[in-house]
Every structure is written in structure tokens, then in C-alpha cells.
Design a protein around this motif. Structure first.
Motif, PDB file in Angstrom:
ATOM      1  N   UNK A 130       0.881  -1.280   0.100  1.00 50.18           N
ATOM      2  CA  UNK A 130      -0.064   0.059  -0.090  1.00 50.18           C
ATOM      3  C   UNK A 130       0.801   1.217   0.066  1.00 50.18           C
ATOM      4  N   UNK A 131       0.815   2.044  -1.055  1.00 49.43           N
ATOM      5  CA  UNK A 131       1.778   3.106  -1.296  1.00 49.43           C
ATOM      6  C   UNK A 131       0.897   4.514  -1.271  1.00 49.43           C
ATOM      7  N   UNK A 132       1.084   5.417  -0.532  1.00 51.52           N
ATOM      8  CA  UNK A 132       0.640   6.469  -0.231  1.00 51.52           C
ATOM      9  C   UNK A 132      -0.944   6.637  -0.062  1.00 51.52           C
ATOM     10  N   UNK A 133      -1.271   5.705   0.636  1.00 50.95           N
ATOM     11  CA  UNK A 133      -2.621   5.665   0.969  1.00 50.95           C
ATOM     12  C   UNK A 133      -3.222   5.614   2.439  1.00 50.95           C
ATOM     13  N   UNK A 134      -4.579   5.440   2.688  1.00 55.78           N
ATOM     14  CA  UNK A 134      -5.279   5.572   3.785  1.00 55.78           C
ATOM     15  C   UNK A 134      -6.519   4.817   3.817  1.00 55.78           C
ATOM     16  N   UNK A 232       0.757   5.496   9.255  1.00 53.93           N
ATOM     17  CA  UNK A 232       0.880   4.907  10.473  1.00 53.93           C
ATOM     18  C   UNK A 232      -0.294   4.396  11.084  1.00 53.93           C
ATOM     19  N   UNK A 233      -1.195   4.984  11.090  1.00 55.59           N
ATOM     20  CA  UNK A 233      -2.510   4.170  11.581  1.00 55.59           C
ATOM     21  C   UNK A 233      -2.995   3.185  10.695  1.00 55.59           C
ATOM     22  N   UNK A 234      -2.783   2.950   9.600  1.00 59.28           N
ATOM     23  CA  UNK A 234      -2.982   1.895   8.623  1.00 59.28           C
ATOM     24  C   UNK A 234      -2.263   0.845   8.975  1.00 59.28           C
ATOM     25  N   UNK A 235      -0.813   1.188   9.238  1.00 51.81           N
ATOM     26  CA  UNK A 235       0.008  -0.003   9.534  1.00 51.81           C
ATOM     27  C   UNK A 235      -0.171  -0.786  10.956  1.00 51.81           C
ATOM     28  N   UNK A 236      -0.708  -0.083  11.707  1.00 53.10           N
ATOM     29  CA  UNK A 236      -1.221  -0.266  13.129  1.00 53.10           C
ATOM     30  C   UNK A 236      -2.467  -1.151  13.197  1.00 53.10           C
ATOM     31  N   UNK A 237      -3.292  -0.996  11.932  1.00 54.52           N
ATOM     32  CA  UNK A 237      -4.516  -1.644  11.878  1.00 54.52           C
ATOM     33  C   UNK A 237      -4.480  -2.790  11.170  1.00 54.52           C
ATOM     34  N   UNK A 238      -3.519  -3.180  10.316  1.00 52.07           N
ATOM     35  CA  UNK A 238      -3.456  -4.340   9.728  1.00 52.07           C
ATOM     36  C   UNK A 238      -2.609  -5.203  10.364  1.00 52.07           C
ATOM     37  N   UNK A 239      -2.878  -6.553  10.594  1.00 52.59           N
ATOM     38  CA  UNK A 239      -2.421  -7.409  11.447  1.00 52.59           C
ATOM     39  C   UNK A 239      -0.916  -7.651  11.071  1.00 52.59           C
ATOM     40  N   UNK A 240      -0.671  -7.985   9.864  1.00 50.12           N
ATOM     41  CA  UNK A 240       0.931  -8.516   9.618  1.00 50.12           C
ATOM     42  C   UNK A 240       1.485  -7.541   8.539  1.00 50.12           C
TER      43      UNK A 240
END
Length: 270
Positions: A130-134, A232-240
Motif C-alpha cells: 500500500x503506497x501513499x494511501x489511507x 502509521x494508523x494503517x500499519x497499526x490496523x493491519x495485522x501482518x
């Protein structure tokens, strides 16, 4: 119709997938190896991937497509556009290409589309980038929202106003073909409005926990269109998942070599 795009091979007629509602979706594929599906951003054609796609195709089977309403794809009803609908279109492309599962790389709105594909069809996604997204424009606090002036620049259609949002000036000057490939597209005004609405209304917050694929989130710290706090929020929310922050703008997959290096290494890892 607005600004005409160009094909990698102007004499080639791209194959067509058929969406669930009958809309034809144009796609192309290059290279051999493990399939990689590229999902472009808002109102961006498949040729906007330019040198990034060509580099990946040296070692992978790269598949890219035009979203409905863009380039060689049919339009359907722009009032019905949504990132979930675009994810169904992406699934139709995989089916038409005979691909049971692929690595999926999404940029900007394409990353939003990829979230639905990975969450709702986990068996079809090997690894996710996922590049440059939310997950939503409304994610984060008030200080993490886009400046209205930035949105005005994006919607202006004026390349000179949009270019600094996406690319480093020196890189853009040295790579005019890639810049033209990214910004040029064939699209009606209703389709452009539909794309903007689909991206604006995206909210996958309830679906991210269902993503099973190993995920790499890449974001530019100078991204004015999507502030890095969203990544940062996205990475925290996706398990792996893991996050890579780079000194870059919104078009970092083209003007920042570290993106290609990171994506290629991530997709090739055992």
C-alpha cells in the motif's frame, strides 16, 4: 473527453475483462513469473505506472488495468463508483488473466481498492503493498487532514499546480515521459467526479483486521495529499504489516528509487 493518454504499444488492443455489471475493463500484462496486480490511483490510467511497472516486469508477471471510466475501460454509471466496486473490477481482471492469486500493489486510491480486495478475497492476495494511501480521509485528528488548498490544486486539472504534490521537481524535469504517462488519461467529467467521490467516501476501518496477507505500507513524509500519519494508523490496523517512511511526496513510486527496491525485495522474499 479530457487529456488523451498513450499506450505502451499504440498498435496493441488491450484485452478486456468483464465486470459483474457487464462493464469492460481494459488490462495489460508484461513479463513472466509470479503475478503482480498493480492498482492505480484516482483517475489514473494503467500506463501511469510507467518505469515502476517495467522494472517489476523484469522478474514478475505484471498486470495493470484501467479503472472503469478511465482509458480503455467502459464507464458504467459514475454515480455508483466506489472503492469496493473498483475492487470487484480488479477481481474480474484477475479472473480474465487466469490468475488465482497475485501480489497486489496499490497506489493512493488504488491502495484503498486493494484494502477491500485483500479483506474480502484473502485467498486471491499473496502479499500486499500500500503506497501513499489511507483507510479513510477522516482517519486521524484535525491536524492530519488535507489542506483545502491542496485539494483545490488536485481538482484543478492544471498539471503545473498538481506536479509539486506528486514529484520532485528535478526528477520531473529529467523524466518528462513518465510524468506525461502519469497525468495523461482519457476520462469524461462525470467519471472524474465519480472517482473523486469514490476515493473521498472510502472507509475500510472495519475491514483492515480481516487482511491476512503480509503487508508493506510505504509513505512519503512530505506527502501533502495524504499526511504520513494516515500510513502509521494503517500499519497499526493491519495485522501482518510494516511501515516504511521515506523523504518523498505522493508520487514516490515513480520518483523515489527506494520504493521500487523495497517493493521488489518484499515480493521476492521467501
Amino acid at each position: 473527453m479530457l487529456a488523451c493518454g498513450h499506450a505502451l504499444d499504440s498498435h496493441a488492443v488491450p484485452p478486456l475483462a468483464t465486470a459483474d455489471d457487464g462493464v469492460p475493463i481494459a488490462f495489460e500484462e508484461h513479463g513472466t513469473g509470479v503475478p503482480v496486480l498493480l492498482i492505480a490511483g484516482q483517475a489514473t490510467g494503467m500506463h501511469g505506472w510507467g518505469p515502476f511497472a517495467r522494472a517489476l516486469a523484469e522478474d514478475q508477471r505484471v498486470i495493470a488495468f484501467d479503472h472503469r471510466g478511465i482509458g480503455g475501460s467502459g464507464s458504467g454509471d459514475p454515480a455508483s463508483y466506489s472503492t469496493r466496486l473498483f475492487a470487484d473490477d480488479a477481481l474480474a481482471v484477475l479472473d480474465a488473466a487466469g490468475v488465482s492469486a497475485a501480489h497486489v500493489v496499490g497506489h493512493s486510491m488504488g491502495g484503498r481498492v486493494a484494502q477491500w480486495l485483500a479483506a474480502e478475497h484473502p485467498s486471491r492476495v499473496r502479499r500486499l503493498v500500500l503506497i501513499g494511501t489511507t483507510w479513510s480521509d477522516r482517519a486521524g485528528g484535525p491536524g492530519e487532514r488535507r489542506d483545502p488548498a491542496v485539494i483545490a490544486d488536485l481538482l484543478s486539472g492544471d498539471r503545473e499546480r498538481m506536479l509539486p504534490l506528486f514529484f520532485d521537481a528535478a526528477w520531473a524535469e529529467a523524466n518528462p515521459e513518465a510524468v506525461t504517462g502519469f497525468f495523461d488519461r482519457v476520462a469524461s467529467r462525470p467519471a472524474l467526479r465519480g472517482h473523486f467521490a469514490a476515493s473521498r467516501d472510502h472507509d475500510a476501518s472495519g475491514a483492515l483486521g480481516r487482511i491476512r496477507a503480509e503487508t508493506l505500507v510505504i509513505h512519503g513524509t512530505r506527502d501533502a495529499l495524504t499526511p504520513v500519519a494516515h500510513a502509521r494508523l494503517l500499519a497499526e490496523a493491519i495485522p501482518h504489516s510494516r511501515l516504511l517512511e521515506l523523504d518523498a511526496r505522493h508520487g514516490l513510486h515513480l520518483d523515489t528509487p527506494a520504493v521500487l527496491e523495497a517493493v521488489a525485495a518484499f515480493l521476492a522474499a521467501p
